[in-house]
Design a protein around this motif. Structure first.
Motif, PDB file in Angstrom:
ATOM      1  N   TRP A  68       0.833  -1.205   0.000  1.00 21.09           N
ATOM      2  CA  TRP A  68       0.000   0.000   0.000  1.00 21.09           C
ATOM      3  C   TRP A  68       0.869   1.257   0.000  1.00 21.09           C
ATOM      4  O   TRP A  68       0.631   2.204  -0.764  1.00 21.09           O
ATOM      5  CB  TRP A  68      -0.944  -0.018   1.208  1.00 21.09           C
ATOM      6  CG  TRP A  68      -1.976   1.058   1.183  1.00 21.09           C
ATOM      7  CD1 TRP A  68      -2.084   2.106   2.041  1.00 21.09           C
ATOM      8  CD2 TRP A  68      -3.051   1.202   0.242  1.00 21.09           C
ATOM      9  NE1 TRP A  68      -3.155   2.897   1.694  1.00 21.09           N
ATOM     10  CE2 TRP A  68      -3.764   2.360   0.593  1.00 21.09           C
ATOM     11  CE3 TRP A  68      -3.470   0.459  -0.867  1.00 21.09           C
ATOM     12  CZ2 TRP A  68      -4.879   2.792  -0.125  1.00 21.09           C
ATOM     13  CZ3 TRP A  68      -4.577   0.906  -1.580  1.00 21.09           C
ATOM     14  CH2 TRP A  68      -5.266   2.055  -1.202  1.00 21.09           C
ATOM     15  N   ALA A  69       1.915   1.253   0.842  1.00 20.02           N
ATOM     16  CA  ALA A  69       2.829   2.407   0.892  1.00 20.02           C
ATOM     17  C   ALA A  69       3.502   2.579  -0.474  1.00 20.02           C
ATOM     18  O   ALA A  69       3.635   3.699  -0.982  1.00 20.02           O
ATOM     19  CB  ALA A  69       3.872   2.213   1.999  1.00 20.02           C
ATOM     20  N   ASN A  70       3.897   1.484  -1.074  1.00 19.41           N
ATOM     21  CA  ASN A  70       4.590   1.525  -2.357  1.00 19.41           C
ATOM     22  C   ASN A  70       3.695   2.040  -3.482  1.00 19.41           C
ATOM     23  O   ASN A  70       4.070   2.943  -4.246  1.00 19.41           O
ATOM     24  CB  ASN A  70       5.094   0.109  -2.688  1.00 19.41           C
ATOM     25  CG  ASN A  70       5.699   0.005  -4.075  1.00 19.41           C
ATOM     26  OD1 ASN A  70       4.980   0.026  -5.078  1.00 19.41           O
ATOM     27  ND2 ASN A  70       7.010  -0.079  -4.149  1.00 19.41           N
TER      28      ASN A  70
ATOM     29  N   GLU B 154      -4.061   4.801  10.868  1.00 18.59           N
ATOM     30  CA  GLU B 154      -4.739   3.508  10.732  1.00 18.59           C
ATOM     31  C   GLU B 154      -4.817   3.023   9.288  1.00 18.59           C
ATOM     32  O   GLU B 154      -4.906   1.820   9.043  1.00 18.59           O
ATOM     33  CB  GLU B 154      -6.174   3.614  11.267  1.00 18.59           C
ATOM     34  CG  GLU B 154      -6.294   3.816  12.768  1.00 18.59           C
ATOM     35  CD  GLU B 154      -6.213   5.288  13.203  1.00 18.59           C
ATOM     36  OE1 GLU B 154      -5.749   6.134  12.399  1.00 18.59           O
ATOM     37  OE2 GLU B 154      -6.626   5.572  14.334  1.00 18.59           O
ATOM     38  N   THR B 155      -4.845   3.935   8.341  1.00 18.73           N
ATOM     39  CA  THR B 155      -5.050   3.504   6.951  1.00 18.73           C
ATOM     40  C   THR B 155      -3.744   3.056   6.299  1.00 18.73           C
ATOM     41  O   THR B 155      -3.764   2.515   5.198  1.00 18.73           O
ATOM     42  CB  THR B 155      -5.694   4.606   6.079  1.00 18.73           C
ATOM     43  OG1 THR B 155      -4.773   5.695   5.946  1.00 18.73           O
ATOM     44  CG2 THR B 155      -6.998   5.122   6.675  1.00 18.73           C
ATOM     45  N   GLY B 156      -2.623   3.310   6.966  1.00 19.34           N
ATOM     46  CA  GLY B 156      -1.327   2.846   6.475  1.00 19.34           C
ATOM     47  C   GLY B 156      -0.729   3.710   5.381  1.00 19.34           C
ATOM     48  O   GLY B 156       0.484   3.809   5.250  1.00 19.34           O
TER      49      GLY B 156
ATOM     50  N   MET C 252      -4.766  -1.397   5.462  1.00 22.18           N
ATOM     51  CA  MET C 252      -5.574  -1.124   6.653  1.00 22.18           C
ATOM     52  C   MET C 252      -4.943  -1.693   7.920  1.00 22.18           C
ATOM     53  O   MET C 252      -4.226  -2.685   7.878  1.00 22.18           O
ATOM     54  CB  MET C 252      -6.990  -1.690   6.489  1.00 22.18           C
ATOM     55  CG  MET C 252      -7.047  -3.196   6.417  1.00 22.18           C
ATOM     56  SD  MET C 252      -8.701  -3.793   5.950  1.00 22.18           S
ATOM     57  CE  MET C 252      -9.478  -3.920   7.549  1.00 22.18           C
ATOM     58  N   LEU C 253      -5.200  -1.034   9.048  1.00 22.28           N
ATOM     59  CA  LEU C 253      -4.679  -1.543  10.312  1.00 22.28           C
ATOM     60  C   LEU C 253      -5.198  -2.948  10.546  1.00 22.28           C
ATOM     61  O   LEU C 253      -6.308  -3.283  10.153  1.00 22.28           O
ATOM     62  CB  LEU C 253      -5.051  -0.617  11.467  1.00 22.28           C
ATOM     63  CG  LEU C 253      -6.471  -0.668  12.055  1.00 22.28           C
ATOM     64  CD1 LEU C 253      -6.493   0.064  13.381  1.00 22.28           C
ATOM     65  CD2 LEU C 253      -7.500  -0.104  11.113  1.00 22.28           C
TER      66      LEU C 253
END
Ligand code: WT7
Length: 651
Positions: free
Chosen positions: A292-294, A425-427, A481-482
């Protein structure tokens, strides 16, 4: 519905300006047409597993491929089930595999002006050495390591070293107090803490190790304290507990291969304030979070191989985790990392850095932008900022005035601005313009990214007229997501999933306009946003009442030109005179309990705190008074709320 303690909303409601992306930008953008976005968005929604399978295989390294893309039974998600990867491998080794070994990963500048560049090859050696040292010090897979450090390369190295061996990092922002560190150490049962002798802050040395020593008196689970020498101040070392970084890290071979880890291995916990009680440890896991970060990094920042990317956040916050370390590094970016303050030694420091390192993408916070506006354009005007091509904003809504200044003064009217809405929380980023295609409206975070399905609901969980606004929820799942609240399943369910069944409750209010653009309208709960940092008013109240002179306290946010919200406290005292000294003492007390960022900007002594018949503090009334929206008499004398309160209905 919209009662944020902010006067800016009125402006935002009137905002009709539209800024299409410059054609030259669109021509080279990663996502360059509306059709391309629609295709990605629809595919992620309609063929979720197929879409994310492709993304995961293309953008992460897999030691063992996954059997299943997503298993979701609200509120529990598992992504890339059965697969094995490693975030440290993705952020470091994978870049070397792809031929980027000699590319700078981190270009660092310290507050005094010292500099250091680490290529991906060099970064790997440093990360391996640190990981080897952690193993030697007895850290095992699944152990929690607290990190309380200045913004040095070693902070990112320590995070990646934990990830390399499957240890869980818990980064604690270096502005927090000993009490806050101890709370976090205890809650997570952290085994080891990494810190430094001190920290430079506007030319002064802050004694970090001393604060940690104090915290360790109340952190029984911590066995070892690893200390980086940064400023060279004198620090006592406790035999058998404290070890120097240069003694244990530097001597290591630096070759440790990354351990293959199950996709759902906890990567880190990060504490954040909720509406009640102590901060909670938000838990993120390896594969889904990293992907997700990527992906969000690539989409939102339109990253290309020759970019010099600078996120001005501290790694102590989620922005630093996702957009200094895990997003950009897994995309092979060159990241500028800066240790100091924006106004030291002078108010032009940021712009000097942009010019010196030819920064192309800059990601900062509205509170910083507002401070620059106040400091004056002359600090900007003396620098050549023509290297910039894209600007980002995060932490709170950006008011149109700040947006326009950022656009004109910093971006030279040629850089798209991405106003990114998301949460710890959503990362990673959930809603943001895509710089090559989205025509931006100052103050709107525009549209959801692929994989994000926002819904606007009323208090009972029913759909409302989105243009009018309501509670912002997200239809789960998404990879970043967390996965839980550390050690507190009940709180996880209660906070995020109990209000509307099957939907993730963000805690924000939002509306969606006729063009499908989202506008964040402030919180639905007792969380305030001070300089882009989340604080619970109840947490500050608890800190105040722990002082012996305080009988009762009520804390609210009030509009502030620079911080967005400032902290106003109404305090009822016992056995003491309401003096200026006491006011100062209380401010220092909160600082000691939580940290400097929670120190009230204003303390008013009150004869009583106004409450509803059911005993709830009437915060709306106090917010009005704190904002000067209602005459409250002389602030230096005891305030009697009984008359005002009786005029109001139940909050
Ligand atoms: C809360 C999350 C996201 C990383 C930094 C803060 C507010 C954040 C925006 C934005 C309007 C925003 C929200 C959110 N917020 N970004 N672009 N526009 N509001 O992370 O500490 O978890 O705080 O910050 O209220 O819920 P955080």
């Amino acid at each position: 519905m919209t009662d944020p303690a902010s006067g800016q909303i009125d402006h935002v409601l009137d905002e009709t300006r539209l800024f299409p992306p410059p054609a030259e930008f669109t021509a080279k953008a990663v996502i360059s047409s509306e059709e391309q976005y629609q295709e990605l968005y629809n595919r992620a929604r309609d063929d979720r597993d197929g879409f994310w399978k492709e993304q995961a295989l293309e953008h992460l390294h897999w030691f063992k491929p996954f059997d299943q893309v997503c298993q979701f039974e609200a509120p529990h998600a598992e992504w890339f089930v059965g697969g094995e990867t490693n975030a440290s491998y993705n952020c470091v080794d994978r870049n070397i595999d792809l031929g980027r070994g000699d590319k700078p990963a981190i270009i660092w500048e310290g507050e005094p002006g010292d500099t250091r560049t680490l290529t991906y090859n060099e970064l790997r050696t440093e990360v391996c050495k640190c990981a080897e040292a952690l193993l030697e010090l007895g850290v095992e897979k699944g152990d929690v390591v607290s990190i309380y450090m200045p913004m040095t390369p070693e902070l990112a190295i320590a995070m990646l070293a934990c990830a390399r061996i499957g240890a869980i990092h818990s980064v604690i922002f270096a502005g927090f107090s000993a009490e806050s560190i101890a709370d976090r150490n205890q809650d997570a049962s952290a085994k080891l803490i990494i810190t430094s002798d001190g920290l430079y802050r506007r030319g002064k040395v802050l004694p970090l190790k001393k604060t940690v020593d104090e915290a360790l008196e109340k952190s029984p689970s911590i066995q070892t304290c690893l200390v980086l020498r940064r400023v060279g101040n004198d620090v006592p070392m406790t035999e058998g507990r404290d070890v120097w970084w240069h003694d244990v890290v530097d001597k290591q071979p630096g070759e440790l291969p990354a351990v293959p880890l199950d996709s759902e291995t906890t990567l880190f916990i990060l504490y954040t304030s909720g509406s009640t009680g102590k901060p909670k440890g938000i838990r993120h896991t390896t594969a889904g979070y990293n992907l997700w970060a990527n992906r969000t990094f690539q989409w939102v920042f339109d990253h290309r191989d020759d970019d010099v990317y600078w996120c001005t956040a501290d790694c102590g916050w989620i922005t630093g985790h996702s957009y200094i370390v895990y997003g950009p590094m897994s995309a092979g970016a060159t990241c500028l990392m800066f240790e100091g303050a924006p106004n030291y030694p002078a108010e032009n420091r940021f712009w000097e850095l942009v010019e010196k390192y030819k920064v192309t993408i800059m990601y900062t916070a509205p509170t910083a932008i507002r401070a620059f506006i106040k400091w004056g354009d002359e600090h900007v005007d003396k620098h050549d900022l023509s290297s910039l091509r894209l600007l980002g904003s995060v932490g709170e809504g950006i008011n149109p005035e700040a947006w326009m200044w950022y656009h004109e003064k910093i971006g030279g009217e040629k850089c798209p601005i991405v106003d990114t809405w998301w949460q710890t929380e959503t990362g990673g980023i959930m809603m943001s313009p895509l710089p090559g295609i989205t025509a931006t409206k100052p103050g709107s975070c525009t549209k959801p990214l692929p994989g994000v399905i926002p819904v606007i609901l009323d208090e009972t969980g029913h759909s409302v007229d989105a243009e009018h606004g309501g509670m912002l929820c997200i239809d789960p799942p998404w990879p970043g997501m967390l996965r839980g609240v550390w050690g507190d399943e009940e709180r996880f369910v209660e906070t995020y999933w109990a209000t509307v069944k099957g939907k993730y409750l963000t805690g924000d209010n939002a509306r969606c306009d006729a063009d499908g653009y989202y506008w964040i309208m402030g919180r639905i709960d007792d969380v305030i946003n001070v300089s882009g940092h989340r604080l619970s008013t109840i947490e500050v109240e608890s800190a105040l009442v722990s002082h012996e002179a305080v009988a009762e306290a009520a804390v609210v946010g009030r509009p502030d030109d620079i911080k967005g919200q400032a902290i106003a406290a109404f305090v009822t005292i016992k056995d003491r005179e309401p003096t200026e000294e006491l006011r100062q003492e209380l401010r220092m007390h909160v600082r000691k309990q939580i940290g400097a960022l929670a120190q009230p900007d204003e303390i008013r002594f009150a004869a009583g705190v106004p409450k509803t018949r059911s005993g709830k503090i009437m915060r709306r009334l106090l917010r009005d008074i704190a904002a000067g929206r209602e005459s409250a008499g002389d602030t230096s004398t005891l305030e009697d709320f009984s008359v005002l309160a009786s005029l109001r209905a139940e909050d």
